[in-house]
Design a protein around this motif. Sequence first.
Motif, mmCIF file in Angstrom:
data_model
loop_
_atom_site.group_PDB
_atom_site.id
_atom_site.type_symbol
_atom_site.label_atom_id
_atom_site.label_comp_id
_atom_site.label_asym_id
_atom_site.label_seq_id
_atom_site.Cartn_x
_atom_site.Cartn_y
_atom_site.Cartn_z
ATOM 1 N N GLU A 86 0.824 -1.210 0.000
ATOM 2 C CA GLU A 86 0.000 0.000 0.000
ATOM 3 C C GLU A 86 0.858 1.261 0.000
ATOM 4 N N ALA A 87 2.015 1.210 0.635
ATOM 5 C CA ALA A 87 2.922 2.352 0.649
ATOM 6 C C ALA A 87 3.549 2.582 -0.722
ATOM 7 N N GLY A 88 3.619 1.526 -1.536
ATOM 8 C CA GLY A 88 4.153 1.687 -2.882
ATOM 9 C C GLY A 88 5.239 0.727 -3.288
ATOM 10 N N ALA A 89 5.629 -0.194 -2.410
ATOM 11 C CA ALA A 89 6.653 -1.177 -2.789
ATOM 12 C C ALA A 89 6.091 -2.118 -3.846
ATOM 13 N N ASN A 90 6.865 -2.344 -4.889
ATOM 14 C CA ASN A 90 6.453 -3.309 -5.900
ATOM 15 C C ASN A 90 7.400 -4.503 -5.958
ATOM 16 N N MET A 91 8.409 -4.493 -5.097
ATOM 17 C CA MET A 91 9.335 -5.609 -4.980
ATOM 18 C C MET A 91 9.625 -5.804 -3.493
ATOM 19 N N VAL A 92 9.800 -7.047 -3.087
ATOM 20 C CA VAL A 92 10.068 -7.314 -1.678
ATOM 21 C C VAL A 92 11.185 -8.337 -1.529
ATOM 22 N N VAL A 93 11.863 -8.225 -0.390
ATOM 23 C CA VAL A 93 12.824 -9.234 0.030
ATOM 24 C C VAL A 93 12.231 -9.854 1.286
ATOM 25 N N SER A 94 12.096 -11.156 1.264
ATOM 26 C CA SER A 94 11.539 -11.852 2.415
ATOM 27 C C SER A 94 12.348 -13.110 2.650
ATOM 28 N N GLY A 95 13.028 -13.149 3.758
ATOM 29 C CA GLY A 95 13.855 -14.307 4.067
ATOM 30 C C GLY A 95 13.212 -15.217 5.085
ATOM 31 N N SER A 96 13.193 -14.775 6.319
ATOM 32 C CA SER A 96 12.722 -15.606 7.428
ATOM 33 C C SER A 96 11.292 -16.088 7.231
ATOM 34 N N ALA A 97 10.417 -15.207 6.741
ATOM 35 C CA ALA A 97 9.006 -15.593 6.581
ATOM 36 C C ALA A 97 8.853 -16.756 5.608
ATOM 37 N N ILE A 98 9.698 -16.800 4.611
ATOM 38 C CA ILE A 98 9.634 -17.878 3.624
ATOM 39 C C ILE A 98 10.365 -19.111 4.139
ATOM 40 N N LEU A 99 11.581 -18.905 4.601
ATOM 41 C CA LEU A 99 12.403 -20.037 5.017
ATOM 42 C C LEU A 99 11.866 -20.777 6.234
ATOM 43 N N ARG A 100 11.165 -20.065 7.103
ATOM 44 C CA ARG A 100 10.617 -20.691 8.309
ATOM 45 C C ARG A 100 9.186 -21.196 8.126
ATOM 46 N N SER A 101 8.639 -20.988 6.957
ATOM 47 C CA SER A 101 7.259 -21.389 6.700
ATOM 48 C C SER A 101 7.160 -22.885 6.409
ATOM 49 N N GLU A 102 6.042 -23.470 6.787
ATOM 50 C CA GLU A 102 5.783 -24.857 6.427
ATOM 51 C C GLU A 102 5.402 -24.976 4.956
ATOM 52 N N ASP A 103 4.965 -23.863 4.360
ATOM 53 C CA ASP A 103 4.572 -23.848 2.953
ATOM 54 C C ASP A 103 5.152 -22.603 2.276
ATOM 55 N N PRO A 104 6.458 -22.618 1.984
ATOM 56 C CA PRO A 104 7.111 -21.449 1.402
ATOM 57 C C PRO A 104 6.446 -20.961 0.112
ATOM 58 N N ARG A 105 5.995 -21.878 -0.708
ATOM 59 C CA ARG A 105 5.389 -21.490 -1.985
ATOM 60 C C ARG A 105 4.147 -20.617 -1.758
ATOM 61 N N SER A 106 3.335 -20.951 -0.761
ATOM 62 C CA SER A 106 2.131 -20.158 -0.516
ATOM 63 C C SER A 106 2.484 -18.775 0.016
ATOM 64 N N VAL A 107 3.545 -18.671 0.810
ATOM 65 C CA VAL A 107 3.985 -17.360 1.301
ATOM 66 C C VAL A 107 4.465 -16.507 0.128
ATOM 67 N N ILE A 108 5.268 -17.086 -0.739
ATOM 68 C CA ILE A 108 5.762 -16.365 -1.915
ATOM 69 C C ILE A 108 4.583 -15.900 -2.766
ATOM 70 N N ASN A 109 3.626 -16.775 -3.017
ATOM 71 C CA ASN A 109 2.458 -16.402 -3.821
ATOM 72 C C ASN A 109 1.663 -15.275 -3.179
ATOM 73 N N LEU A 110 1.491 -15.330 -1.870
ATOM 74 C CA LEU A 110 0.765 -14.269 -1.174
ATOM 75 C C LEU A 110 1.488 -12.934 -1.323
ATOM 76 N N LEU A 111 2.788 -12.917 -1.079
ATOM 77 C CA LEU A 111 3.561 -11.686 -1.196
ATOM 78 C C LEU A 111 3.458 -11.119 -2.608
ATOM 79 N N ARG A 112 3.625 -11.979 -3.583
ATOM 80 C CA ARG A 112 3.558 -11.569 -4.996
ATOM 81 C C ARG A 112 2.178 -11.014 -5.334
ATOM 82 N N ASN A 113 1.135 -11.712 -4.913
ATOM 83 C CA ASN A 113 -0.225 -11.285 -5.248
ATOM 84 C C ASN A 113 -0.587 -9.958 -4.603
ATOM 85 N N VAL A 114 -0.209 -9.762 -3.354
ATOM 86 C CA VAL A 114 -0.514 -8.501 -2.677
ATOM 87 C C VAL A 114 0.176 -7.335 -3.390
#
Length: 160
Positions: free
Chosen positions: A120-148
């Motif tokens: 919402e602030a305007g970022a169109n690219m993100v870096v996400s390490g811990s949230a993805i690497l520590r997730s039980e379903d990294p693919r769904s986290v990546i998809n959520l970040l991308r879609n938002v």
Amino acid sequence: MYMMVSGPEEWVNPMAVAGANQSTFHLEATENPGALIKDIWENGMKVCFAIKRGTTVEYVAPWANQIDMSLVMAVEPGFGGQKYMEDMMPKVHWLRTQFSSLDIEIDGAVDPDTIHKCAEAGANMVVSGSAILRSEDPRSVINLLRNVCSEAAQKRSLDR
């Protein structure tokens, strides 16, 4: 490539030879951003500024038309797992309103709980390490970040 180093000038050619196609450096780490931008371009790479918490976002303005992306740190650079600093979002918003076509990346504690504020602030690219690497379903986290991010960018486009 994103290197948190002093003297980023020393790394341009070796990283280009190694195959890097983009160089992200901390604006605070160089005394001559103009020369560094030129060197990166001449080595066939895209240019990205990273700015830390204590750096005013307006410092990017004189260079914004010469770079491909600006990276705003939402944590202190150096290690993962830190707490998200929401007070960095005005920097993202300022960059987006001033330079609508600039890629704006956010790095630091970006996860399913913070991505909406970043996008919402305007970022169109993100870096996400811990949230993805520590997730039980990294693919769904990546998809959520991308879609938002995609949905927020489409909304900004429609609002113009």
